[in-house]
Scaffold this active site. Structure first.
Site, PDB file in Angstrom:
ATOM      1  N   LYS A  62      -5.197 -10.489  -9.188  1.00 51.15           N
ATOM      2  CA  LYS A  62      -6.394 -10.097 -10.358  1.00 51.15           C
ATOM      3  C   LYS A  62      -6.886  -8.695 -10.002  1.00 51.15           C
ATOM      4  O   LYS A  62      -7.340  -8.012 -10.789  1.00 51.15           O
ATOM      5  CB  LYS A  62      -7.551 -11.211  -9.918  1.00 51.15           C
ATOM      6  CG  LYS A  62      -7.023 -12.546 -10.186  1.00 51.15           C
ATOM      7  CD  LYS A  62      -8.268 -13.511  -9.924  1.00 51.15           C
ATOM      8  CE  LYS A  62      -9.129 -13.737  -8.728  1.00 51.15           C
ATOM      9  NZ  LYS A  62      -7.977 -14.423  -7.670  1.00 51.15           N
ATOM     10  N   ARG A 111      -0.488  -8.342   2.560  1.00 53.92           N
ATOM     11  CA  ARG A 111      -1.895  -7.559   2.841  1.00 53.92           C
ATOM     12  C   ARG A 111      -2.491  -7.375   4.186  1.00 53.92           C
ATOM     13  O   ARG A 111      -3.103  -6.794   4.496  1.00 53.92           O
ATOM     14  CB  ARG A 111      -2.621  -7.956   1.627  1.00 53.92           C
ATOM     15  CG  ARG A 111      -3.857  -7.227   1.548  1.00 53.92           C
ATOM     16  CD  ARG A 111      -4.743  -7.717   0.358  1.00 53.92           C
ATOM     17  NE  ARG A 111      -5.141  -8.928   0.444  1.00 53.92           N
ATOM     18  CZ  ARG A 111      -6.025  -9.801  -0.547  1.00 53.92           C
ATOM     19  NH1 ARG A 111      -6.093  -8.848  -1.736  1.00 53.92           N
ATOM     20  NH2 ARG A 111      -6.383 -10.781  -0.520  1.00 53.92           N
ATOM     21  N   ARG A 114      -9.626  -7.411   5.899  1.00 54.26           N
ATOM     22  CA  ARG A 114     -10.230  -8.782   5.527  1.00 54.26           C
ATOM     23  C   ARG A 114     -10.226  -9.635   6.513  1.00 54.26           C
ATOM     24  O   ARG A 114      -8.997 -10.228   6.925  1.00 54.26           O
ATOM     25  CB  ARG A 114      -9.725  -8.949   4.077  1.00 54.26           C
ATOM     26  CG  ARG A 114     -10.090  -8.160   3.137  1.00 54.26           C
ATOM     27  CD  ARG A 114      -9.681  -8.427   1.746  1.00 54.26           C
ATOM     28  NE  ARG A 114      -9.931 -10.011   1.359  1.00 54.26           N
ATOM     29  CZ  ARG A 114      -9.910 -10.337  -0.037  1.00 54.26           C
ATOM     30  NH1 ARG A 114      -9.565  -9.500  -0.861  1.00 54.26           N
ATOM     31  NH2 ARG A 114     -10.133 -11.595  -0.282  1.00 54.26           N
TER      32      ARG A 114
HETATM   33  P1  B4P Z   1      -5.166  -9.042  -5.071  1.00 57.12           P
HETATM   34  O1  B4P Z   1      -5.032  -8.173  -6.511  1.00 57.12           O
HETATM   35  O2  B4P Z   1      -5.898  -8.230  -4.097  1.00 57.12           O
HETATM   36  O3  B4P Z   1      -5.762 -10.465  -5.243  1.00 57.12           O
HETATM   37  P2  B4P Z   1      -6.879 -11.105  -5.789  1.00 57.12           P
HETATM   38  O4  B4P Z   1      -6.559 -12.145  -6.796  1.00 57.12           O
HETATM   39  O5  B4P Z   1      -7.751 -10.029  -6.507  1.00 57.12           O
HETATM   40  O6  B4P Z   1      -7.814 -11.364  -4.639  1.00 57.12           O
HETATM   41  P3  B4P Z   1      -8.701 -12.618  -3.690  1.00 57.12           P
HETATM   42  O7  B4P Z   1      -8.831 -13.869  -4.910  1.00 57.12           O
HETATM   43  O8  B4P Z   1      -7.979 -13.069  -2.618  1.00 57.12           O
HETATM   44  O9  B4P Z   1     -10.141 -12.252  -3.372  1.00 57.12           O
HETATM   45  P4  B4P Z   1     -11.676 -12.026  -4.083  1.00 57.12           P
HETATM   46  O10 B4P Z   1     -11.949 -10.734  -3.605  1.00 57.12           O
HETATM   47  O11 B4P Z   1     -11.747 -12.371  -5.706  1.00 57.12           O
HETATM   48  O12 B4P Z   1      -3.585  -9.217  -4.852  1.00 57.12           O
HETATM   49  C1  B4P Z   1      -3.194  -9.827  -3.426  1.00 57.12           C
HETATM   50  C2  B4P Z   1      -1.999  -9.022  -2.850  1.00 57.12           C
HETATM   51  O13 B4P Z   1      -0.793  -9.113  -3.449  1.00 57.12           O
HETATM   52  C3  B4P Z   1      -2.407  -7.656  -2.736  1.00 57.12           C
HETATM   53  O14 B4P Z   1      -2.020  -6.977  -1.373  1.00 57.12           O
HETATM   54  C4  B4P Z   1      -1.329  -6.870  -3.806  1.00 57.12           C
HETATM   55  O15 B4P Z   1      -1.035  -5.753  -3.223  1.00 57.12           O
HETATM   56  C5  B4P Z   1      -0.214  -8.031  -3.984  1.00 57.12           C
HETATM   57  N1  B4P Z   1       0.291  -7.981  -5.205  1.00 57.12           N
HETATM   58  C6  B4P Z   1      -0.435  -7.896  -6.416  1.00 57.12           C
HETATM   59  N2  B4P Z   1       0.358  -7.870  -7.530  1.00 57.12           N
HETATM   60  C7  B4P Z   1       1.602  -8.074  -7.054  1.00 57.12           C
HETATM   61  C8  B4P Z   1       2.914  -8.318  -7.643  1.00 57.12           C
HETATM   62  N3  B4P Z   1       3.071  -8.323  -8.974  1.00 57.12           N
HETATM   63  N4  B4P Z   1       3.893  -8.552  -6.779  1.00 57.12           N
HETATM   64  C9  B4P Z   1       3.770  -8.366  -5.330  1.00 57.12           C
HETATM   65  N5  B4P Z   1       2.654  -8.169  -4.810  1.00 57.12           N
HETATM   66  C10 B4P Z   1       1.437  -8.094  -5.515  1.00 57.12           C
HETATM   67  O16 B4P Z   1     -12.666 -13.251  -3.335  1.00 57.12           O
HETATM   68  C11 B4P Z   1     -12.473 -13.134  -1.784  1.00 57.12           C
HETATM   69  C12 B4P Z   1     -13.556 -14.227  -1.596  1.00 57.12           C
HETATM   70  O17 B4P Z   1     -15.035 -13.933  -1.826  1.00 57.12           O
HETATM   71  C13 B4P Z   1     -13.360 -15.659  -1.993  1.00 57.12           C
HETATM   72  O18 B4P Z   1     -12.405 -16.040  -1.134  1.00 57.12           O
HETATM   73  C14 B4P Z   1     -14.917 -16.435  -1.855  1.00 57.12           C
HETATM   74  O19 B4P Z   1     -14.827 -16.777  -0.767  1.00 57.12           O
HETATM   75  C15 B4P Z   1     -15.732 -15.120  -2.396  1.00 57.12           C
HETATM   76  N6  B4P Z   1     -16.140 -14.971  -3.676  1.00 57.12           N
HETATM   77  C16 B4P Z   1     -15.646 -14.099  -4.447  1.00 57.12           C
HETATM   78  N7  B4P Z   1     -16.067 -14.213  -5.771  1.00 57.12           N
HETATM   79  C17 B4P Z   1     -16.839 -15.611  -5.831  1.00 57.12           C
HETATM   80  C18 B4P Z   1     -17.455 -16.160  -6.680  1.00 57.12           C
HETATM   81  N8  B4P Z   1     -17.512 -16.061  -7.933  1.00 57.12           N
HETATM   82  N9  B4P Z   1     -17.898 -17.505  -6.438  1.00 57.12           N
HETATM   83  C19 B4P Z   1     -17.944 -17.849  -5.067  1.00 57.12           C
HETATM   84  N10 B4P Z   1     -17.479 -17.301  -3.904  1.00 57.12           N
HETATM   85  C20 B4P Z   1     -16.886 -15.932  -4.193  1.00 57.12           C
END
Ligand code: B4P
Length: 193
Positions: free
Chosen positions: A14, A131, A137
């Protein structure tokens, strides 16, 4: 106005895809994960409360993130330079989705569509563990990832149903190169506004 929710399990990409979408569509951006990590780094009271939960792979309380998002929506109202908002990591519960609809309604706006990244669990775990080697993190470790995935299935996945019922849900294959996935997202977003 183009208001988009980017959706998917932890590690679906995302945050990665958001950077490209924000530039292409001239959107304001809110990542609740980034906002919470900024609070944690600054060791605010909110950050300390969030850290205890995030380190356990749990979601933070709904009202905590609703307040963060509300402030961004208010700030956005006075900016004429953006053409909508991209919500990353929010809403993560049905209650948050309902609150988001109400907040946007107050500004005479609404969500245009939710775009969801479909990625198998095995790949999610692999990506997060890769990652973990370079990120500082505290929630990127095998034990916490399993808990985050369980929280996702229990509390966050039902949010998709909320947008399906509104006819706003679009899913794309989240496997492939970053560019291939962006192209898929762009073609569904172009059709929803
Ligand atoms: P990211 O792009 O970093 O993953 P994400 O889905 O954005 O992040 P996540 O869900 O873990 O965390 P968030 O900050 O929202 O991609 C992951 C990895 O994959 C990266 O290393 C990237 O390089 C790699 N990658 C990406 N695309 C790729 C591809 N095509 N091929 C290969 N590799 C690829 O949330 C963190 C925490 O905050 C949650 O667990 C929760 O505790 C809290 N939180 C946040 N929002 C909340 C809410 N609304 N309500 C309650 N708690 C919340």
């Amino acid at each position: 106005m183009l208001n988009i929710v980017i959706f998917g399990p932890p590690g679906a990409g995302k945050g990665t895809q958001s950077q490209l979408l924000v530039e292409k569509y001239k959107l304001a951006y809110i990542s609740t994960g980034d906002a919470l990590r900024a609070e944690m780094a600054a060791k605010t009271a909110l950050g300390l409360e969030a850290k205890a939960l995030i380190d356990q792979g749990q979601l933070v309380p709904d009202q905590m993130v609703i307040d963060i998002v509300q402030n961004v929506i208010i700030a956005r109202q006075s900016s004429k330079e953006v053409e909508g908002i991209l919500f990353d990591g929010f809403p993560r519960t049905v209650l948050q989705a309902q609150a988001l609809d109400r907040m946007l309604e107050h500004t005479g706006s609404a969500i245009s569509c939710m775009v969801s990244l479909d990625v198998p669990e095995k790949e999610l775990i692999e990506r997060i563990l890769i990652r973990a080697k370079t990120s500082d993190r505290s929630d990127d470790n095998e034990e916490t990832i399993t808990k985050r995935l369980n929280e996702y299935l229990l509390k966050t996945k039902p949010v998709a149903e909320y947008y399906i019922a509104q006819g706003k849900f679009r899913e794309v294959n989240g496997l492939g190169s970053i560019e291939e996935i962006s192209d898929r997202l762009i073609s569904v977003i172009d059709e929803c506004h």
